[in-house]
Motif scaffolding. Structure first.
Motif, PDB file in Angstrom:
ATOM      1  N   ALA A 231       0.954  -1.244   0.003  1.00  0.00           N
ATOM      2  CA  ALA A 231      -0.010  -0.010  -0.021  1.00  0.00           C
ATOM      3  C   ALA A 231       0.772   1.174  -0.125  1.00  0.00           C
ATOM      4  CB  ALA A 231      -0.763  -0.013   1.197  1.00  0.00           C
ATOM      5  N   ARG A 232       2.136   1.305   0.675  1.00  0.00           N
ATOM      6  CA  ARG A 232       2.762   2.492   0.602  1.00  0.00           C
ATOM      7  C   ARG A 232       3.535   2.571  -0.652  1.00  0.00           C
ATOM      8  NH1 ARG A 232       3.254   1.589   6.409  1.00  0.00           N
ATOM      9  NH2 ARG A 232       2.798   3.588   7.269  1.00  0.00           N
ATOM     10  N   TRP A 233       3.912   1.430  -1.303  1.00  0.00           N
ATOM     11  CA  TRP A 233       4.564   1.327  -2.519  1.00  0.00           C
ATOM     12  C   TRP A 233       3.446   1.989  -3.614  1.00  0.00           C
ATOM     13  CZ3 TRP A 233       6.883  -3.387  -5.378  1.00  0.00           C
ATOM     14  CH2 TRP A 233       7.621  -3.022  -6.507  1.00  0.00           C
ATOM     15  N   MET A 234       2.273   1.681  -3.649  1.00  0.00           N
ATOM     16  CA  MET A 234       1.265   2.360  -4.332  1.00  0.00           C
ATOM     17  C   MET A 234       0.962   3.639  -4.179  1.00  0.00           C
ATOM     18  SD  MET A 234      -1.543  -0.810  -3.970  1.00  0.00           S
ATOM     19  CE  MET A 234      -3.024  -0.068  -4.789  1.00  0.00           C
ATOM     20  N   ARG A 235       1.071   4.213  -2.752  1.00  0.00           N
ATOM     21  CA  ARG A 235       1.045   5.585  -2.641  1.00  0.00           C
ATOM     22  C   ARG A 235       2.376   6.344  -3.297  1.00  0.00           C
ATOM     23  NH1 ARG A 235       1.007   7.342   3.747  1.00  0.00           N
ATOM     24  NH2 ARG A 235       3.388   6.684   3.317  1.00  0.00           N
ATOM     25  N   LEU A 236       3.420   5.648  -3.137  1.00  0.00           N
ATOM     26  CA  LEU A 236       4.585   6.267  -3.782  1.00  0.00           C
ATOM     27  C   LEU A 236       4.374   6.654  -5.337  1.00  0.00           C
ATOM     28  CD1 LEU A 236       7.411   7.271  -2.930  1.00  0.00           C
ATOM     29  CD2 LEU A 236       8.280   5.119  -3.335  1.00  0.00           C
ATOM     30  N   VAL A 237       3.854   5.543  -5.824  1.00  0.00           N
ATOM     31  CA  VAL A 237       3.601   5.715  -7.428  1.00  0.00           C
ATOM     32  C   VAL A 237       2.610   6.600  -7.568  1.00  0.00           C
ATOM     33  CG1 VAL A 237       2.517   4.464  -9.401  1.00  0.00           C
ATOM     34  CG2 VAL A 237       4.072   3.258  -7.776  1.00  0.00           C
ATOM     35  N   ILE A 238       1.408   6.917  -6.704  1.00  0.00           N
ATOM     36  CA  ILE A 238       0.410   8.141  -6.844  1.00  0.00           C
ATOM     37  C   ILE A 238       1.099   9.259  -6.605  1.00  0.00           C
ATOM     38  CG2 ILE A 238      -1.911   9.023  -6.244  1.00  0.00           C
ATOM     39  CD1 ILE A 238      -2.385   5.899  -5.503  1.00  0.00           C
ATOM     40  N   HIS A 239       1.969   9.470  -5.651  1.00  0.00           N
ATOM     41  CA  HIS A 239       2.599  10.554  -5.301  1.00  0.00           C
ATOM     42  C   HIS A 239       3.326  11.238  -6.534  1.00  0.00           C
ATOM     43  CE1 HIS A 239       6.018  13.140  -3.827  1.00  0.00           C
ATOM     44  NE2 HIS A 239       4.792  13.497  -2.777  1.00  0.00           N
ATOM     45  N   ASP A 240       4.038  10.347  -7.118  1.00  0.00           N
ATOM     46  CA  ASP A 240       4.686  10.824  -8.527  1.00  0.00           C
ATOM     47  C   ASP A 240       3.986  11.142  -9.766  1.00  0.00           C
ATOM     48  OD1 ASP A 240       7.449  10.930  -7.128  1.00  0.00           O
ATOM     49  OD2 ASP A 240       7.299   8.785  -7.236  1.00  0.00           O
ATOM     50  N   ASN A 241       2.539  10.340  -9.540  1.00  0.00           N
ATOM     51  CA  ASN A 241       1.724  10.426 -10.639  1.00  0.00           C
ATOM     52  C   ASN A 241       0.165  10.741 -10.195  1.00  0.00           C
ATOM     53  OD1 ASN A 241       3.402   8.999 -13.174  1.00  0.00           O
ATOM     54  ND2 ASN A 241       3.865   8.122 -11.251  1.00  0.00           N
ATOM     55  N   PRO A 242       0.071  11.927  -9.558  1.00  0.00           N
ATOM     56  CA  PRO A 242      -1.459  12.008  -9.020  1.00  0.00           C
ATOM     57  C   PRO A 242      -2.278  12.103  -9.931  1.00  0.00           C
ATOM     58  CG  PRO A 242      -0.011  14.225  -8.962  1.00  0.00           C
ATOM     59  CD  PRO A 242       1.037  12.993  -9.362  1.00  0.00           C
ATOM     60  N   GLY A 243      -2.053  12.253 -11.240  1.00  0.00           N
ATOM     61  CA  GLY A 243      -3.096  12.226 -12.049  1.00  0.00           C
ATOM     62  C   GLY A 243      -4.031  10.641 -12.297  1.00  0.00           C
ATOM     63  N   LEU A 244      -3.141   9.750 -11.837  1.00  0.00           N
ATOM     64  CA  LEU A 244      -3.591   8.424 -11.911  1.00  0.00           C
ATOM     65  C   LEU A 244      -5.131   8.464 -11.116  1.00  0.00           C
ATOM     66  CD1 LEU A 244      -0.465   6.236 -11.078  1.00  0.00           C
ATOM     67  CD2 LEU A 244      -1.737   6.235 -13.348  1.00  0.00           C
ATOM     68  N   VAL A 245      -5.208   9.087 -10.017  1.00  0.00           N
ATOM     69  CA  VAL A 245      -6.303   9.396  -9.301  1.00  0.00           C
ATOM     70  C   VAL A 245      -7.076  10.592  -9.549  1.00  0.00           C
ATOM     71  CG1 VAL A 245      -5.487   7.619  -7.340  1.00  0.00           C
ATOM     72  CG2 VAL A 245      -5.204  10.242  -7.180  1.00  0.00           C
ATOM     73  N   GLY A 246      -6.832  11.392 -10.681  1.00  0.00           N
ATOM     74  CA  GLY A 246      -7.556  12.453 -11.070  1.00  0.00           C
ATOM     75  C   GLY A 246      -7.298  13.618 -10.066  1.00  0.00           C
ATOM     76  N   MET A 247      -5.966  13.764  -9.355  1.00  0.00           N
ATOM     77  CA  MET A 247      -5.560  14.861  -8.723  1.00  0.00           C
ATOM     78  C   MET A 247      -4.425  15.566  -9.011  1.00  0.00           C
ATOM     79  SD  MET A 247      -8.480  14.719  -6.741  1.00  0.00           S
ATOM     80  CE  MET A 247      -8.218  15.486  -5.294  1.00  0.00           C
ATOM     81  N   LYS A 248      -4.000  16.506  -8.545  1.00  0.00           N
ATOM     82  CA  LYS A 248      -2.990  17.536  -8.927  1.00  0.00           C
ATOM     83  C   LYS A 248      -1.789  17.287  -8.016  1.00  0.00           C
ATOM     84  CE  LYS A 248      -1.246  22.127  -9.801  1.00  0.00           C
ATOM     85  NZ  LYS A 248      -1.507  23.680  -9.828  1.00  0.00           N
ATOM     86  N   GLN A 249      -1.904  16.982  -6.673  1.00  0.00           N
ATOM     87  CA  GLN A 249      -0.731  16.583  -5.933  1.00  0.00           C
ATOM     88  C   GLN A 249      -1.253  15.903  -4.700  1.00  0.00           C
ATOM     89  OE1 GLN A 249       0.622  20.448  -4.141  1.00  0.00           O
ATOM     90  NE2 GLN A 249       2.184  19.669  -3.013  1.00  0.00           N
ATOM     91  N   LEU A 250      -0.262  15.248  -4.153  1.00  0.00           N
ATOM     92  CA  LEU A 250      -0.516  14.147  -3.041  1.00  0.00           C
ATOM     93  C   LEU A 250       0.415  14.297  -2.194  1.00  0.00           C
ATOM     94  CD1 LEU A 250      -2.641  11.453  -3.185  1.00  0.00           C
ATOM     95  CD2 LEU A 250      -0.366  10.177  -2.937  1.00  0.00           C
ATOM     96  N   THR A 251       0.010  14.306  -0.700  1.00  0.00           N
ATOM     97  CA  THR A 251       0.813  14.614   0.397  1.00  0.00           C
ATOM     98  C   THR A 251       0.692  13.368   1.308  1.00  0.00           C
ATOM     99  OG1 THR A 251       0.747  17.137   0.189  1.00  0.00           O
ATOM    100  CG2 THR A 251       1.406  15.898   2.168  1.00  0.00           C
ATOM    101  N   PRO A 252       1.558  12.424   1.447  1.00  0.00           N
ATOM    102  CA  PRO A 252       1.394  11.328   2.337  1.00  0.00           C
ATOM    103  C   PRO A 252       0.898  11.716   3.783  1.00  0.00           C
ATOM    104  CG  PRO A 252       3.349  11.299   1.139  1.00  0.00           C
ATOM    105  CD  PRO A 252       2.751  12.655   0.877  1.00  0.00           C
TER     106      PRO A 252
END
Length: 380
Positions: A231-252
Motif C-alpha cells: 500500500a505504501r508502494w502504491m502511494r509512492l507511485v500515486i505521489h509521483d503520478n497524481p493524475g492516476l487518481v484524477g488529482m494534481k498533488q498528493l501529500t502522504p
C-alpha cells in the motif's frame, strides 16, 4: 452465543420474537435479519472496523444495523479499553447510508455507545519534518536517508525511511542523539547491529536498498520482500503520478493512536502479550516493523485546491471504507477542508462486497482501480 443474541434482540425490542429468526454463524460474529434490521453479536474482534457487519447487512437487505458487544470480545479486556474500540465502531457507522447503532452489553443491559476516535493525522509536510529536526543529530540522519533515494516519513519524534514503500531504516535515540537503525524488519535491524559493526550506515543502507530492489523489482513475486507494504508502494507511485487518481498533488499521511490502544497497529487488536522466553530476550528494546494494516493514506489536492482523503489498500479488505471514513473524520477534526475521498484498490481486489460498501458510503467517496502493471509505472 445463539441465546445471547436472542436475548439482545428481545432487550432491544420486547415485541420481537427472535426464536423464529434464522441466525447465521460467522467465524467472529452471529447475525440475523429481523424485520429489516440486522442484529449482530460480536463474539471476537481482531480489527476495529465494521466492514464485515455492513457486508452482511447489505447482502441481507437490512435497512438498519444493531451491533452488540461486550469486553469479552477482546479476550476479557478492561471495560475502558473495550469502550474505546466500541466508540471507534460507532463513529465508523456514521459514514454509511444504513444507520448503525452500537450497544455495549453489560450486566444484562444494552447501553448505546457514543462515537469517538483518537486517531491522529501526521501530514508529511514541512511541519512534520521540523518537529523531527528539533532533535540533536537528526539532520545528519535525514540527509543520509534522502541522499540514498529513500522516502523519509516523520511521526512526531521518529523518522521511518522507506524504499519502494518498504521500511529499510528507522531513527532511534541513543545517548541523547538521533541515529539510524538499518534493516528490513526487526530481525534484520538486530542482525546488522550485532554482526556488521565495520560497515558505515551509508554502506548498510545501500546494501539494504539493493536487496529490496532485487526482490521487489525482480521476478521473485512470492518472496516476502516483494509482498510486504504494497500500500505504501502504491502511494509512492500515486505521489509521483497524481493524475492516476484524477488529482494534481498528493501529500502522504501517517497515523497514530494515543497510548493504550490494544494492538501494535492502527486497527489491529491484539490484547494478549506473549511471554518472552530465553530465545526471545534479544527482542527487548527493539520494536516490531512499521505496521500499516495493508492500507495507506494521503491528502490529495485538485486543480482548484480542494482536498480529498485518499485510502490505498493492497489487499481484499472489507473494512477499508470504514477505516477511510474514520481518517476523513480525523482530518476534518484537525481543521482540513475535506471535499471528498478516494479509495484506491488493485484491480484483482475489486470484489462485489467492497463495491457495495463503496455505494453505501455517505461521505462523498469514489473508487479507483490500479491495473496489475502499476509497479512498472515510470516514477521519473
Amino acid at each position: 452465543m445463539l441465546g445471547a443474541l436472542r436475548s439482545c434482540i428481545s432487550r432491544f425490542d420486547s415485541s420481537l420474537d427472535p426464536s423464529a429468526a434464522e441466525i447465521l454463524e460467522f467465524p467472529t460474529f452471529l447475525a440475523c435479519n429481523v424485520d429489516g434490521v440486522a442484529h449482530v453479536l460480536i463474539v471476537s474482534i481482531s480489527t476495529a472496523d465494521i466492514g464485515g457487519y455492513l457486508a452482511f447487512a447489505s447482502r441481507s437487505g437490512a435497512r438498519a444495523i444493531n451491533l452488540y458487544a461486550s469486553p469479552a470480545m477482546l479476550g476479557g479486556a478492561s471495560l475502558p479499553l473495550a469502550s474505546r474500540v466500541l466508540s471507534v465502531l460507532s463513529l465508523q457507522g456514521e459514514g454509511f447510508k444504513v444507520p448503525v447503532t452500537v450497544y455495549s452489553v453489560a450486566t444484562g443491559q444494552l447501553e448505546p455507545v457514543s462515537s469517538g476516535s483518537d486517531l491522529q493525522l501526521v501530514v508529511q509536510d514541512g511541519d512534520a519534518r521540523r518537529e523531527f529536526l528539533s532533535q540533536e543529530g537528526s539532520g545528519e540522519v535525514v540527509e543520509l536517508v534522502l541522499k540514498s533515494g529513500c522516502e523519509a516519513l516523520f511521526v512526531k519524534d521518529r523518522m521511518i525511511a522507506t524504499h519502494l514503500g518498504l521500511e529499510v531504516a528507522r531513527s532511534v535515540r541513543s545517548d541523547g542523539r538521533v541515529r539510524l537503525e538499518i534493516g528490513v524488519g526487526r530481525n534484520d535491524r538486530i542482525a546488522k547491529a550485532l554482526l556488521d559493526e565495520t560497515a558505515t550506515p551509508a554502506e548498510q543502507l545501500r546494501e539494504t536498498i539493493e536487496v529490496v530492489n532485487r526482490y521487489r523489482l525482480g521476478a521473485s513475486q512470492f518472496h516476502p520482500l516483494a509482498k510486504l507494504s504494497l500500500a505504501r508502494w502504491m502511494r509512492l507511485v500515486i505521489h509521483d503520478n497524481p493524475g492516476l487518481v484524477g488529482m494534481k498533488q498528493l501529500t502522504p499521511l501517517e497515523l497514530v493512536r494515543s497510548g493504550g490502544w490494544p494492538g501494535w497497529s492502527l486497527w489491529s487488536l491484539m490484547t494478549g502479550s506473549v511471554p518472552l522466553d530465553e530465545d526471545a530476550l534479544i527482542y527487548r528494546g527493539s520494536e516490531s516493523s512499521f505496521g500499516d494494516d495493508d492500507i495507506s493514506f494521503a491528502i490529495a489536492s485538485d486543480e482548484e485546491g480542494g482536498e480529498s482523503v485518499v485510502g490505498i489498500t493492497a489487499a481484499v479488505d472489507l473494512g477499508a471504507v470504514a477505516k477511510l471514513y474514520e481518517v476523513v473524520r480525523s482530518a476534518k477534526a484537525a481543521g482540513r477542508k475535506i471535499r471528498g475521498s478516494i479509495l484506491v484498490m488493485q484491480e484483482r481486489n475489486k470484489i462485489v462486497p467492497i463495491e457495495r460498501l463503496v455505494d453505501l458510503a455517505s461521505f462523498g467517496l469514489r473508487s479507483v482501480t490500479f491495473s496489475p502493471s502499476w509497479k512498472m509505472i515510470d516514477r521519473y
